[in-house]
Design a protein around this motif. Structure first.
Motif, PDB file in Angstrom:
ATOM      1  N   VAL A 172       0.838  -1.210   0.000  1.00  0.00           N
ATOM      2  CA  VAL A 172       0.000   0.000   0.000  1.00  0.00           C
ATOM      3  C   VAL A 172       0.873   1.261   0.000  1.00  0.00           C
ATOM      4  CG1 VAL A 172      -1.660   1.338   1.342  1.00  0.00           C
ATOM      5  CG2 VAL A 172      -1.978  -1.116   1.075  1.00  0.00           C
ATOM      6  N   LEU A 173       1.872   1.314   0.887  1.00  0.00           N
ATOM      7  CA  LEU A 173       2.735   2.489   0.951  1.00  0.00           C
ATOM      8  C   LEU A 173       3.545   2.663  -0.330  1.00  0.00           C
ATOM      9  CD1 LEU A 173       4.058   2.322   4.635  1.00  0.00           C
ATOM     10  CD2 LEU A 173       2.406   3.925   3.678  1.00  0.00           C
ATOM     11  N   GLY A 174       3.742   1.571  -1.072  1.00  0.00           N
ATOM     12  CA  GLY A 174       4.508   1.637  -2.312  1.00  0.00           C
ATOM     13  C   GLY A 174       3.719   2.120  -3.510  1.00  0.00           C
ATOM     14  N   LEU A 175       2.435   2.425  -3.331  1.00  0.00           N
ATOM     15  CA  LEU A 175       1.631   2.941  -4.438  1.00  0.00           C
ATOM     16  C   LEU A 175       2.167   4.313  -4.883  1.00  0.00           C
ATOM     17  CD1 LEU A 175      -1.979   2.041  -3.230  1.00  0.00           C
ATOM     18  CD2 LEU A 175      -0.748   1.016  -5.153  1.00  0.00           C
ATOM     19  N   PRO A 176       2.037   4.641  -6.165  1.00  0.00           N
ATOM     20  CA  PRO A 176       2.555   5.926  -6.658  1.00  0.00           C
ATOM     21  C   PRO A 176       1.964   7.129  -5.928  1.00  0.00           C
ATOM     22  CG  PRO A 176       1.935   4.486  -8.494  1.00  0.00           C
ATOM     23  CD  PRO A 176       1.465   3.807  -7.241  1.00  0.00           C
ATOM     24  N   GLU A 177       0.737   7.002  -5.434  1.00  0.00           N
ATOM     25  CA  GLU A 177       0.091   8.124  -4.737  1.00  0.00           C
ATOM     26  C   GLU A 177       0.668   8.356  -3.340  1.00  0.00           C
ATOM     27  OE1 GLU A 177      -2.767   6.363  -7.667  1.00  0.00           O
ATOM     28  OE2 GLU A 177      -1.413   5.603  -6.129  1.00  0.00           O
ATOM     29  N   LEU A 178       1.395   7.374  -2.785  1.00  0.00           N
ATOM     30  CA  LEU A 178       1.925   7.488  -1.424  1.00  0.00           C
ATOM     31  C   LEU A 178       3.448   7.615  -1.448  1.00  0.00           C
ATOM     32  CD1 LEU A 178      -0.495   4.952   0.301  1.00  0.00           C
ATOM     33  CD2 LEU A 178      -0.601   7.443   0.329  1.00  0.00           C
ATOM     34  N   LEU A 179       4.171   6.548  -1.068  1.00  0.00           N
ATOM     35  CA  LEU A 179       5.635   6.625  -1.009  1.00  0.00           C
ATOM     36  C   LEU A 179       6.307   5.969  -2.214  1.00  0.00           C
ATOM     37  CD1 LEU A 179       6.263   5.851   2.786  1.00  0.00           C
ATOM     38  CD2 LEU A 179       5.957   8.069   1.657  1.00  0.00           C
ATOM     39  N   GLY A 180       5.521   5.681  -3.265  1.00  0.00           N
ATOM     40  CA  GLY A 180       6.071   5.014  -4.442  1.00  0.00           C
ATOM     41  C   GLY A 180       6.801   5.938  -5.394  1.00  0.00           C
ATOM     42  N   LYS A 181       6.847   7.226  -5.076  1.00  0.00           N
ATOM     43  CA  LYS A 181       7.557   8.180  -5.934  1.00  0.00           C
ATOM     44  C   LYS A 181       9.071   8.067  -5.709  1.00  0.00           C
ATOM     45  CE  LYS A 181       3.840  11.645  -6.052  1.00  0.00           C
ATOM     46  NZ  LYS A 181       2.874  10.977  -5.181  1.00  0.00           N
ATOM     47  N   ASP A 182       9.810   8.553  -6.683  1.00  0.00           N
ATOM     48  CA  ASP A 182      11.274   8.433  -6.636  1.00  0.00           C
ATOM     49  C   ASP A 182      11.869   9.127  -5.407  1.00  0.00           C
ATOM     50  OD1 ASP A 182      13.911   7.834  -7.612  1.00  0.00           O
ATOM     51  OD2 ASP A 182      14.051   9.926  -8.238  1.00  0.00           O
ATOM     52  N   ARG A 183      11.323  10.304  -5.050  1.00  0.00           N
ATOM     53  CA  ARG A 183      11.943  11.065  -3.962  1.00  0.00           C
ATOM     54  C   ARG A 183      11.662  10.482  -2.586  1.00  0.00           C
ATOM     55  NH1 ARG A 183       7.485  14.318  -5.390  1.00  0.00           N
ATOM     56  NH2 ARG A 183       6.164  14.996  -3.655  1.00  0.00           N
ATOM     57  N   PHE A 184      10.725   9.525  -2.493  1.00  0.00           N
ATOM     58  CA  PHE A 184      10.327   9.008  -1.176  1.00  0.00           C
ATOM     59  C   PHE A 184      10.920   7.640  -0.828  1.00  0.00           C
ATOM     60  CE2 PHE A 184       6.280  11.683  -1.674  1.00  0.00           C
ATOM     61  CZ  PHE A 184       6.786  12.691  -0.872  1.00  0.00           C
TER      62      PHE A 184
END
Length: 464
Positions: A167-179
């Protein structure tokens, strides 16, 4: 089921077991971001990027170093529980997570891929200790009629940890490159809570009485956990076990392997723990996105498909927790391994037919879900519970070292080799997992007795 008993089970499962599941799956969604960071850092240092082969090798090391750390941790369990006790070792192991979180959280700021790999190895060290230590602690504090339910609670939290990472790895959460550094270091939160709150609960009564000869401390701990002043029957049962072990010291791993009186118990621990990891579940967890990509799922849908499998894991884990005391250990583990074996064969068949029948990609997804559900219902937690049940106090730490070492060694093997196995064997690689699952199910059916609602002394007599 008293409030202290349930509370300490939830606490150690949340603060330790859940982190194992989280760290298994956390490298799945940010894989491309981490590879890009490795490539960029390499270019800054040496003036050129990494070729695809070395980059895959470096990332496979990042994934599988977790298992090598776990192997070392499993070898330390015996020393730690003898020196610090069950609860004491759990408290100290939480400090490792804080250290690992620091390494991984600041790795990008300091431009150091080595810090990611070191952090992963330290989280593996923590998981190696706790994967054996949590079921050992819970198995010793639980009454025999609740041993299965409480023993499978860590398994549910392992599934919850995998789901949390998805869930946290979804693009809307922490799945972005900077996170992604934050994504890897979130583990410090549950570990900190365990470190703060575990001091409120007593040590294992069996450890206090049998190994420390502290009858007063064991009685006080039993009063707290069981919520009743009448604990004399439990004290007498522990004294009987202590008396039977009075002429025997805690055995080493070498002594355990040489002891013919427990050879079938030892072989059972070896078969079930090795089979649990060689079943292919680690390949599914480590490389879920890659597997779905190979089955033809559109790239934009893969993160959400992965989260859906995580939700199935939680449901399957709950089913296992609430049915183990009703149906027993053997039916759950046999059914789980059989389901995993059949679904592994199903993945091979669906991948081979996918070119002619595009809808077979959904069969592949269903088979992946079947493997995960089968694993979480029984094979995920029953082996650790059975390790506590099959051995007496003197042999139990050594048995956990043997089972845990094999568990992590096979985990590392699958995590490191699977990408290359998939490249060379293609769809047929899943048939290896199918064979392992069915052979382990056959062994459990023929050899291992049911241990539900039996004392440790009774189980020992059954094998004798």
């Amino acid at each position: 089921l008293t409030f202290p008993l349930l509370s300490v089970t939830l606490l150690v499962s949340f603060g330790s077991s859940m982190l194992y599941g989280y760290n298994l799956a956390v490298v799945n969604s940010p894989a491309e971001h981490i590879k890009a960071f490795y490539n960029a850092t390499w270019s800054q240092r040496y003036g050129h990027g990494l070729a695809p082969g070395p980059l895959t090798l470096l990332y496979a090391l990042t994934v599988s170093i977790f298992a090598l750390g776990g192997l070392v941790g499993s070898l330390l369990v015996g020393v730690l529980v003898e020196r610090y006790g069950r609860k004491g070792a759990l408290s100290r192991s939480a400090l490792l997570v804080l250290l690992a979180g620091g390494f991984m959280g600041f790795s990008r700021e300091l431009g150091s891929p080595e810090m990611v790999i070191i952090g992963r190895s330290i989280t593996g060290l923590h998981s190696g200790i706790c994967l054996s230590l949590v079921p050992l602690y819970l198995g010793e504090i639980a009454p025999k009629n609740l041993r299965g339910f409480l023993g499978l609670m860590p398994t549910f939290f392992i599934c919850l940890g995998v789901f949390s990472a998805q869930v946290l790895g979804l693009p809307e959460l922490l799945g972005k490159d900077r996170f992604w550094p934050l994504f890897l270091s979130v583990v410090v939160v549950p570990a900190s809570l365990q470190l703060l709150l575990l001091r409120c609960f007593p040590e294992s009564p069996r450890y206090l009485l049998i190994e420390r000869d502290d009858v007063y401390g064991a009685t006080k701990a039993l009063h707290r956990f069981l919520g009743t002043p009448d604990v004399q029957d439990v004290i007498e049962e522990m004294k009987e076990e202590q008396q039977s072990l009075s002429s025997m010291e805690m055995v080493s791993v070498w002594q355990l392997l040489q002891d013919r009186s427990v050879r079938w118990q030892t072989l059972s621990v070896v078969v079930v723990n090795a089979g649990m990891q060689l079943s292919g579940i680690d390949a599914i967890w480590f490389y879920t996105n890659t597997i779905f990509e190979n089955t033809g799922i559109p790239e934009s849908q893969i993160p959400y498909t992965t989260v859906g499998t995580g939700a199935i894991e939680i449901v399957a884990g709950l089913i296992g927790c609430f049915t183990i005391e009703r149906v027993g250990r053997r039916p759950l583990i046999i059914t789980g391994f059989c389901a995993m074996g059949i679904c592994s064969a199903g993945i091979t068949i669906s991948l081979l037919l996918q070119a002619a029948l595009p809808w077979m990609r959904y069969v592949s997804v269903a088979c992946v879900v079947g493997i995960i559900a089968g694993f979480c219902m029984g094979p995920a937690g029953v082996p650790f519970l059975m390790t506590a049940e099959l051995f007496m106090q003197s042999h139990r730490p050594a048995a956990y070292i043997v089972g845990g070492s094999l568990n992590w060694l096979c985990n590392f093997t699958v995590g490191f080799i699977f990408p290359f196995l998939q490249m060379s064997a293609g769809a047929y690689c899943y048939l290896v997992f199918c064979g392992v699952c069915l052979l382990v199910a056959l062994y459990v059916y023929l050899i291992i007795p049911e241990t539900k609602n039996k004392t440790f002394m009774e189980i020992s007599h059954i094998f004798a």
